[in-house]
Scaffold this motif. Structure first.
Motif, mmCIF file in Angstrom:
data_model
loop_
_atom_site.group_PDB
_atom_site.id
_atom_site.type_symbol
_atom_site.label_atom_id
_atom_site.label_comp_id
_atom_site.label_asym_id
_atom_site.label_seq_id
_atom_site.Cartn_x
_atom_site.Cartn_y
_atom_site.Cartn_z
ATOM 1 N N MET A 85 54.631 28.795 19.254
ATOM 2 C CA MET A 85 54.057 29.429 18.078
ATOM 3 C C MET A 85 53.036 28.515 17.438
ATOM 4 S SD MET A 85 57.272 29.245 15.427
ATOM 5 C CE MET A 85 56.370 30.148 14.176
ATOM 6 N N ASN A 86 52.269 29.080 16.542
ATOM 7 C CA ASN A 86 51.224 28.352 15.829
ATOM 8 C C ASN A 86 51.327 28.700 14.352
ATOM 9 O OD1 ASN A 86 48.644 26.794 15.765
ATOM 10 N ND2 ASN A 86 47.893 28.729 14.969
ATOM 11 N N LEU A 87 51.165 27.690 13.490
ATOM 12 C CA LEU A 87 51.228 27.890 12.047
ATOM 13 C C LEU A 87 49.931 27.433 11.408
ATOM 14 C CD1 LEU A 87 54.837 26.575 11.259
ATOM 15 C CD2 LEU A 87 54.110 28.941 11.520
ATOM 16 N N ALA A 88 49.485 28.160 10.405
ATOM 17 C CA ALA A 88 48.277 27.804 9.665
ATOM 18 C C ALA A 88 48.490 28.151 8.197
ATOM 19 C CB ALA A 88 47.058 28.525 10.224
ATOM 20 N N LEU A 89 47.958 27.311 7.309
ATOM 21 C CA LEU A 89 48.008 27.537 5.867
ATOM 22 C C LEU A 89 46.642 27.993 5.390
ATOM 23 C CD1 LEU A 89 50.098 24.419 4.822
ATOM 24 C CD2 LEU A 89 50.794 26.783 4.474
ATOM 25 N N GLN A 90 46.627 28.912 4.413
ATOM 26 C CA GLN A 90 45.369 29.433 3.903
ATOM 27 C C GLN A 90 45.567 29.944 2.482
ATOM 28 O OE1 GLN A 90 43.681 32.645 6.202
ATOM 29 N NE2 GLN A 90 41.601 32.077 5.686
ATOM 30 N N ASP A 91 44.490 29.883 1.702
ATOM 31 C CA ASP A 91 44.513 30.457 0.362
ATOM 32 C C ASP A 91 44.851 31.947 0.471
ATOM 33 O OD1 ASP A 91 43.600 30.355 -2.620
ATOM 34 O OD2 ASP A 91 42.525 32.049 -1.735
ATOM 35 N N ILE A 92 45.743 32.429 -0.400
ATOM 36 C CA ILE A 92 46.273 33.783 -0.241
ATOM 37 C C ILE A 92 45.178 34.836 -0.415
ATOM 38 C CG2 ILE A 92 46.985 33.988 -2.681
ATOM 39 C CD1 ILE A 92 49.480 35.482 -1.594
ATOM 40 N N TYR B 97 43.760 37.264 2.729
ATOM 41 C CA TYR B 97 43.696 38.733 2.679
ATOM 42 C C TYR B 97 42.280 39.220 2.966
ATOM 43 C CZ TYR B 97 43.661 43.441 0.734
ATOM 44 O OH TYR B 97 43.491 44.782 0.556
ATOM 45 N N LYS B 98 41.285 38.565 2.335
ATOM 46 C CA LYS B 98 39.902 38.999 2.508
ATOM 47 C C LYS B 98 39.429 38.791 3.945
ATOM 48 C CE LYS B 98 35.255 38.410 0.580
ATOM 49 N NZ LYS B 98 34.633 38.310 1.919
ATOM 50 N N GLU B 99 39.762 37.639 4.546
ATOM 51 C CA GLU B 99 39.317 37.364 5.903
ATOM 52 C C GLU B 99 39.905 38.358 6.899
ATOM 53 O OE1 GLU B 99 39.997 33.413 7.178
ATOM 54 O OE2 GLU B 99 38.315 32.573 6.048
ATOM 55 N N HIS B 100 41.210 38.629 6.752
ATOM 56 C CA HIS B 100 41.835 39.553 7.694
ATOM 57 C C HIS B 100 41.311 40.979 7.509
ATOM 58 C CE1 HIS B 100 44.776 36.247 8.108
ATOM 59 N NE2 HIS B 100 44.888 36.707 9.328
ATOM 60 N N LEU B 101 41.038 41.360 6.264
ATOM 61 C CA LEU B 101 40.490 42.694 6.024
ATOM 62 C C LEU B 101 39.075 42.800 6.579
ATOM 63 C CD1 LEU B 101 40.893 45.462 4.743
ATOM 64 C CD2 LEU B 101 40.004 44.536 2.595
ATOM 65 N N ASP B 102 38.248 41.766 6.313
ATOM 66 C CA ASP B 102 36.880 41.777 6.829
ATOM 67 C C ASP B 102 36.864 41.751 8.353
ATOM 68 O OD1 ASP B 102 36.016 41.815 4.241
ATOM 69 O OD2 ASP B 102 35.505 39.686 4.157
#
Length: 720
Positions: free
Chosen positions: A209-216, A220-225
C-alpha cells in the motif's frame, strides 16, 4: 535480497538481448535490430536504477507542503512480519524492527519470514503551524489494512488475515480525514495483509500500500478536478477514435478491396478501448477488476500496434516480409495468453514481461515501416509516416519515463498525456494523406477531360451524356441498395434488442408482440427480474426511423439494463434522460415507460409514452395509468411521476406504443384511444396472446389498404 533481484533482472535482460540480436538473418532487418538494441538497453537501465538506501526516514511536513502538493510517505520504513501487541501505540519501541525500501512486496520474491501479515510504522515531523490542522490520508491498498494515526484507528479496509480463507480484499483507494495532534512527532501505524501471493504472482501487481498526506480542501479539489478532466478526456478520445473507426469501417464495407480501411478501423477501436480503460483505471476500487482491465488494455495496445503496422503495409502496397508475419502471429498468441493468464488455464504465471517486450518490438516495427514510408517516392507519404512515427516515439518516451520514475509536467500539462495528442495527429495525418491522394486523382481526371475536349468537343458531348446517364443509373442503384441494406440492418438491430425469452411466473401471464412498419421505427421493449422477484418492464418508441432510431433504442436498452435494477423508477428515467442528452443525439429522443410488478402492486412511470391501460376484473372497468413526462433525452432533472395501483388476480395491464392509436385509415382518421378502449373492455376473460391478437386485428381492419406508418408494440400482462 534487493541486489539479488537486480542481478536477476540484469541477467534476464542480457540473455533476451543476445537471443534477439542473434536472430539477424538478412540486411533488411539491421536497422530494425539496431533500434531494438537501443530500446532494450534503455529498459535495462531503467529497471536497474533502484535505490540502495535502506535507512528508515522521518518525513518532515509544513503547512506550505500540504497546501502545495500531496506528500507521499516514502520508504525505507520499519516493518515487523506477523502480529505484535501494542504496535499501533505512538510510544511503541520499534528500534529492533527491520527496514524495507517501501510498503510494497513482490509476490514472486516474498521475504523469508513473511507470514501474510506485516506491521509498518511511519514517523512524521510537523511544525506548530500544523497543530490541530485538518488533512487527509490518501491510501492506495493492494490487500487489506488497518491504519492508526497517533494511536487512534482511523479506518479498516478489508479483512486482515494471514489465512487466505479468512482474508478479504479492501477498496484500492480510500480517503480519510485526520487532525494533527499538538505534538511535533506524529506516528502512523499500519497493519497490512495479503496472503493471496499465488494469484498476484501471475500478474504484474505487487502486494502492499501507499500513504500520502494532503490538505483536506486541496485533496477534495484535486480529486474533483482530476475526475472531471479524466471524464472529459475519456469521452473526447473515445468519441474521436470511434468516429474514425466507423467512417473507415464503412469505407471498407463499401469497397472491401481496400482492406487498409479495415485495419485502420481496428486500430482506432483498440486504441479507443485502451485509452478508455487507461483513463478509468485510477478510479476502479476493486483490485481484481483493475488487473483484468489492465491486461485487456495491454492486449488492445499490442494488437493496435500490430494492426497499425499492417495498415501501413496495406495503404502503401508494401510487401510484408516473413519476419513481420511471424511477429504478428506471436503478438496474437501472446495476447491470447495474456487473456488466459488469470484463469484456471493460466498455469504459466506472469507473462507480462513478454507482452511488454512484444509491444516494444511491434513499436520498433512501426518505426521501421514509418521511416520506409517517409523515404518512399509516393507523393505525400511523409505526412502519413511522420504522423505515425511521432505517435510511436511519444509512446516510447512515456514508457521510458515510467520505467525511470520521472514524471514531467510543464504549464499544467503532463507529458504522459502526449500519446493521446500524437495519436490524434496520426489520425489527421491519415486523413490529409487520403485527401491529397483523392485530390491528385481528381486533378488527373480534370487534365484528361481537357485533353479529350481538345480532340473532339462533339464526341465528348455525346460520350459525356452517355456516361452521365450511366453514372446516374449506377448512383440510383447504389443508393437504393444502400437504403435497403441500411433498412435491413436497422430491422435486425431493432429485433436483436428484444428479449429472447419472456419470463415465466406463477403470478403473471405475459405476451409481447411487435409489428414493424415498412420503414423501420424505433420501438423497443425489455424486461428484467430483480432479486425480490419484481418484474420490471420497459417499453419505448424512439423518434425518427432507420439506424438513428435503432441507435437510440440500443443506448436505451443499455441504460435500462444497468440503471433499473438499482434505482427508483423516476430517478432511473431522469438518469437515462441525462445520459441520452449528454450523448448529443440532437433531434433523436426516446419515449419510454417503466412498469414494475410486485405481487399486488403495479408501479407505472413514463416519459412521453402512451398511458398504461388497466382492466379490473371485479368491475370490468378500464383505467388509464397517467404519468406524464418529457421524452428521454430532451431535458435533464425532469420530475417524472410515479403511479402505483393495486393489481389484483384476474386484472390486466396493457402497454402500447403510439403506432397503434395513431394509425390512419383511408379517410386519414386516427384509430384513437376511445376505439381501443371499446375493443378491450370486453376482453378481460381472454388470455394475453388472444388480447394482443385482437388488437392487431383491430389495427389491420382499421387501416385497410393504407400502409402501416409506424411500428406497433403491445405487451399484455395478466395477474393469475
Amino acid at each position: 535480497m534487493q541486489n539479488t533481484l537486480q542481478e536477476l533482472i540484469r541477467v534476464t535482460h542480457l540473455k533476451l538481448f543476445r537471443i534477439i540480436t542473434s536472430s539477424v538473418l538478412n540486411n533488411q532487418c539491421r536497422v530494425f535490430m539496431i533500434a531494438l538494441k537501443t530500446i532494450l538497453l534503455l529498459f535495462l537501465f531503467g529497471t536497474l536504477s533502484l535505490s540502495d538506501d535502506i535507512e528508515p526516514r522521518v518525513t518532515q511536513i509544513t503547512k506550505e507542503n500540504l497546501k502545495e502538493r500531496s506528500v507521499t510517505l516514502p520508504g525505507p520504513v520499519r516493518f515487523f512480519d506477523g502480529d505484535i501487541e501494542g504496535a499501533h501505540k505512538p510510544d511503541f519501541d520499534d528500534s529492533d524492527w527491520q527496514t524495507w525500501d517501501s510498503m510494497w512486496k513482490n509476490p514472486n520474491n516474498p521475504p523469508e519470514n513473511y507470514t501474510g501479515v506485516r506491521w509498518y510504522r511511519h514517523y512524521v515531523e510537523i511544525d506548530s503551524t500544523l497543530f490541530g490542522y485538518h488533512a487527509t490520508i490518501n491510501a492506495t491498498t493492494f490487500g487489506a489494512s488497518e491504519v492508526w494515526f497517533n494511536g487512534e484507528k482511523i479506518f479498516k479496509n478489508g479483512k486482515v488475515s494471514s489465512e487466505l480463507e479468512h482474508f478479504e480484499y479492501g477498496e484500492v483507494r480510500k480517503w480519510v480525514p485526520v487532525i494533527f495532534s499538538q505534538e511535533q512527532k506524529q506516528v502512523i501505524a499500519v497493519r497490512f495483509s495479503n496472503p493471496d501471493t499465488d494469484f498476484l504472482s501471475k500478474t504484474f501487481f505487487f502486494a502492499g500500500m501507499n500513504l500520502a498526506l494532503q490538505d483536506i480542501k486541496r485533496s477534495y479539489k484535486e480529486h474533483l478536478d482530476a475526475f472531471r478532466f479524466v471524464t472529459a478526456l475519456q469521452w473526447l478520445i473515445t468519441g474521436f477514435c470511434a468516429v474514425f473507426a466507423i467512417i473507415h469501417f464503412l469505407f471498407f464495407l463499401f469497397n472491401r478491396n481496400l482492406r487498409f480501411n479495415l485495419w485502420f478501423a481496428l486500430v482506432c477501436t483498440l486504441y479507443a478501448y485502451a485509452s478508455f480503460v487507461q483513463q478509468k483505471f485510477y478510479y476502479f476500487s476493486d483490485l481484481k477488476t483493475m488487473i483484468w482491465m489492465q491486461i485487456t488494455m495491454q492486449v488492445s495496445m499490442i494488437m493496435a500496434f500490430a494492426f497499425l503496422s499492417l495498415f501501413l503495409y496495406s495503404v502503401l502496397k508494401l510487401k510484408t516480409h516473413l519476419y513481420f508475419r511471424i511477429l504478428f502471429g506471436i503478438a496474437v498468441f501472446l495476447c491470447v495468453l495474456h487473456l488466459l493468464s488469470l484463469t484456471s488455464l493460466g498455469f504459466w504465471g506472469n507473462i507480462n514481461p513478454f507482452g511488454v517486450t512484444m509491444a516494444f518490438i511491434m513499436g520498433l516495427q512501426i518505426m521501421f515501416v514509418s521511416v520506409k514510408v517517409i523515404r518512399s517516392d509516393i507523393e505525400g507519404a511523409w505526412i502519413l509516416g511522420g504522423g505515425v512515427l511521432l505517435f510511436v516515439l511519444s509512446v516510447f518516451l512515456v514508457l521510458i519515463l515510467e520505467m525511470s520514475g520521472y514524471y514531467i509536467t510543464e504549464i499544467g500539462y503532463n507529458i504522459h498525456h502526449t500519446p493521446y495528442l500524437t495519436f490524434g495527429i496520426a489520425l489527421v495525418a491519415m486523413s490529409v494523406f487520403q485527401s491529397r491522394h483523392l485530390a491528385k486523382i481528381n486533378l488527373n481526371l480534370t487534365q484528361k477531360l481537357e485533353e479529350v475536349k481538345q480532340l473532339s468537343d462533339e464526341n465528348l458531348k455525346k460520350e459525356r451524356s452517355i456516361r452521365e446517364a450511366e453514372v446516374e443509373r449506377v448512383r440510383l442503384e447504389t443508393e437504393n441498395e444502400r437504403k435497403t441494406e441500411e433498412l435491413e440492418k436497422a430491422r435486425r438491430l431493432q429485433l436483436s434488442l428484444l428479449p429472447k425469452e419472456l419470463p415465466e411466473s406463477e403470478q403473471f401471464i405475459v405476451h409481447a408482440a411487435m409489428l414493424t412498419a415498412s420503414e423501420v421505427g424505433g420501438d423497443y421493449y425489455d424486461v428484467l427480474l430483480k432479486k425480490d422477484g419484481t418484474q420490471v418492464w420497459g417499453i419505448g418508441d424512439a423518434t425518427g426511423h432507420g439506424t438513428e432510431a435503432g441507435f437510440v433504442a440500443a443506448m436505451t436498452k443499455t441504460l435500462f439494463q444497468s440503471l433499473a435494477p438499482t434505482m427508483k423508477y423516476d430517478d432511473c428515467l431522469r438518469e437515462m434522460s441525462a445520459k441520452l442528452k449528454a450523448a448529443g443525439l440532437k433531434k433523436h429522443f426516446m419515449c419510454f415507460g417503466i412498469l414494475a410488478l410486485n405481487k399486488n402492486i403495479a408501479t407505472w412511470c413514463s416519459a412521453g409514452i402512451p398511458a398504461a391501460i388497466q382492466i379490473r376484473r371485479k368491475d370490468n372497468s378500464v383505467q388509464f395509468l397517467e404519468s406524464k413526462g418529457m421524452p428521454l433525452g430532451t431535458v435533464t432533472g425532469y420530475p417524472y411521476q410515479v403511479n402505483k395501483v393495486n393489481f389484483e388476480p384476474g386484472d390486466l395491464v396493457i402497454l402500447l406504443t403510439d403506432g397503434l392509436m395513431e394509425q390512419k385509415n383511408a379517410e386519414r382518421e386516427e384509430l384513437g384511444l376511445d376505439r381501443i378502449r371499446e375493443c378491450i373492455q370486453s376482453l378481460n376473460s381472454q388470455t394475453p396472446d388472444e388480447i394482443a391478437s385482437t388488437l392487431m386485428d383491430l389495427l389491420n381492419e382499421w387501416r385497410g389498404d393504407v400502409p402501416q406508418e409506424d411500428d406497433v408494440s403491445i405487451i399484455v400482462i395478466k395477474r393469475q
